[in-house]
Write a protein that holds these residues in place. Structure first.
Motif, PDB file in Angstrom:
ATOM      1  N   GLU A  76      -4.190   4.276  -1.475  1.00  0.00           N
ATOM      2  CA  GLU A  76      -4.343   2.893  -1.042  1.00  0.00           C
ATOM      3  C   GLU A  76      -4.909   2.079  -2.061  1.00  0.00           C
ATOM      4  O   GLU A  76      -4.977   0.900  -1.786  1.00  0.00           O
ATOM      5  CB  GLU A  76      -5.374   3.393   0.350  1.00  0.00           C
ATOM      6  N   ARG A  77      -5.855   2.931  -3.201  1.00  0.00           N
ATOM      7  CA  ARG A  77      -6.440   1.875  -4.221  1.00  0.00           C
ATOM      8  C   ARG A  77      -5.400   1.517  -5.136  1.00  0.00           C
ATOM      9  O   ARG A  77      -5.629   0.189  -5.743  1.00  0.00           O
ATOM     10  CB  ARG A  77      -7.538   2.742  -4.733  1.00  0.00           C
ATOM     11  N   ARG A  80       6.349   0.314   0.038  1.00  0.00           N
ATOM     12  CA  ARG A  80       5.513   1.308  -0.467  1.00  0.00           C
ATOM     13  C   ARG A  80       6.163   2.606  -0.770  1.00  0.00           C
ATOM     14  O   ARG A  80       6.038   3.687  -0.087  1.00  0.00           O
ATOM     15  CB  ARG A  80       4.483   1.577   0.727  1.00  0.00           C
ATOM     16  N   SER A 129      -6.401   8.262  -0.697  1.00  0.00           N
ATOM     17  CA  SER A 129      -7.459   7.243  -1.230  1.00  0.00           C
ATOM     18  C   SER A 129      -6.815   6.702  -2.535  1.00  0.00           C
ATOM     19  O   SER A 129      -7.007   5.519  -2.812  1.00  0.00           O
ATOM     20  CB  SER A 129      -8.498   8.249  -1.544  1.00  0.00           C
ATOM     21  N   TYR A 145       4.761   5.349   4.472  1.00  0.00           N
ATOM     22  CA  TYR A 145       5.250   5.358   3.271  1.00  0.00           C
ATOM     23  C   TYR A 145       6.867   5.620   3.035  1.00  0.00           C
ATOM     24  O   TYR A 145       7.378   6.337   3.881  1.00  0.00           O
ATOM     25  CB  TYR A 145       4.568   6.139   2.360  1.00  0.00           C
TER      26      TYR A 145
END
Length: 396
Positions: free
Chosen positions: A392-393, A72, A389, A104
């Motif tokens: 994550e998406r 990530r 958000s 991350y």
């Protein structure tokens, strides 16, 4: 270069300024004002690696790495006269800390010419004017690809997520337009305070754009190619004045917030000395000129050198526009109604011309300005939920 002053004359001028004004730079500064990026990361408990990235045209850039989950990776890029510090100076509430705590793999870049990237394989920034012959165009074509490739090579990943602030987004649009193969290397670009078009600036930011050609001519005549650099006389004076007690009215309200949008709640007086010890961090005169041409000419185009040189460089009387239709990477645009440098009307124009905008957000807090994205003391409340958000998406 510093207006042609020798080091001895520069020191004499600074000493005279201090003597006349009764000021001393960094007399009682808080610790965070004195620490560099690595020092700040260490103080707040983050392991920090320093990587040197060499570009195709010879610039040596400092890239900071806060190790995390290698699957990530996230690249953070700062604005025009800023540095990686801007994303760390809030310490425990900084964006770097938030991303690292969430697991991350955090990489924080530095563009050529700032405090961490005044190096080149053959050029000396204090002697060779050629070192400063760049704008956001070269940063996008050389700095950003070298940085991205370095991260992907180190993590073994085919792509990464990116978070840009201000002109830290502009370079991704240019990259996607001029080197479209890099679109596939970006999972998501989270564009904070997106800067591309400068058509709808209001005073006093608009006045800066309108006055720049005159300022640019004066700087050119003086032989000054580095602007807002830490070694320049004007920045020594600025930092001397703006790290003093009682400087908030002038330095924050009449300078920073006047341009960025008035929001003193997010930039408290106690934090100002920390900010002004790290900012500004320098760029080229050409970089300022190219950026502000976008506002003067109502365009998003390559550098305008004038008809004669344009014919030589571009075989055209006008510089070519960047083709945003080629910027196919996913982009999320996060804007603010009180942003004095990234007007909502300009962000909406950008949104209409980018082909893959996956989200457009105007922050609910109406007073958010251009600087709150990186310096705001309560960004964890009004900004970071949007960032996480999106990661994550789309960030995997």
């Amino acid at each position: 270069m510093t207006l042609g002053l020798t080091p001895a004359l520069l020191l004499a001028a600074i000493f005279l300024c201090r003597s006349i004004l009764g000021l001393n730079y960094a007399p009682d500064l808080p610790e965070d004002a004195r620490l560099n990026f690595t020092g700040l990361a260490t103080k707040y408990g983050l392991p920090c690696e320093e990587h040197d990235v060499t570009t195709e045209d010879g610039y040596i850039l400092k890239l900071f790495h806060i190790p995390g989950n290698k699957t990530r990776p996230v690249l953070l890029m700062h604005g025009i006269i800023d540095s990686a510090d801007t994303l760390m100076i809030r310490g425990n509430t900084s964006m770097v800390m938030a991303l690292s705590t969430a697991g991350y793999d955090v990489w924080v870049g530095n563009k050529r010419g700032n405090r961490y990237s005044r190096k080149h394989r053959t050029l000396d920034p204090d002697i060779d004017k050629q070192f400063w012959d760049f704008s956001f165009h070269e940063i996008a074509l050389y700095d950003l690809p070298a940085t991205i490739d370095h991260i992907l090579n180190n993590t073994g990943q085919p792509s990464l997520s990116a978070i840009g602030h201000s002109q830290g987004n502009t370079i991704f649009y240019v990259l996607g337009s001029m080197r479209p193969e890099y679109n596939d290397k970006i999972k998501i670009l989270i564009a904070l305070a997106p800067v591309c078009y400068l058509h709808h600036l209001k005073p006093p930011s608009r006045h800066v754009v309108e006055a720049w050609p005159f300022v640019d001519e004066l700087l050119s005549l003086a032989g000054t190619e580095e602007v807002f650099g830490e070694q320049t006389l004007e920045i020594h004076i600025l930092k001397t004045v703006c790290t003093q007690k009682g400087s908030y009215e002038i330095c924050a309200k009449r300078f920073l917030l006047a341009l960025a949008g008035m929001d003193p709640e997010e930039l408290e007086p106690e934090f100002l000395p920390v900010v002004m010890s790290h900012y500004p961090s320098g760029t080229s005169r050409k970089g300022g000129t190219h950026l502000l041409q976008q506002g003067l000419k109502k365009s998003f185009a390559q550098m305008d050198y004038g008809v004669e040189k344009n014919l030589v460089v571009y075989n055209s009387v006008s510089p070519p526009s960047y083709d945003l239709g080629k910027v196919t990477m996913r982009a999320a645009l996060i804007a603010a109604a009180n942003d004095g440098m990234s007007a909502l009307a300009d962000v909406k124009l950008l949104r209409a011309r980018l082909p893959n905008v996956v989200e457009y957000q105007v922050l609910e807090r109406s007073r958010c300005n251009h600087l709150d994205y990186v310096w705001g003391r309560r960004m964890a409340k009004y900004l970071l939920p949007h960032v996480f958000s999106l990661l994550e998406r789309f960030g995997g």
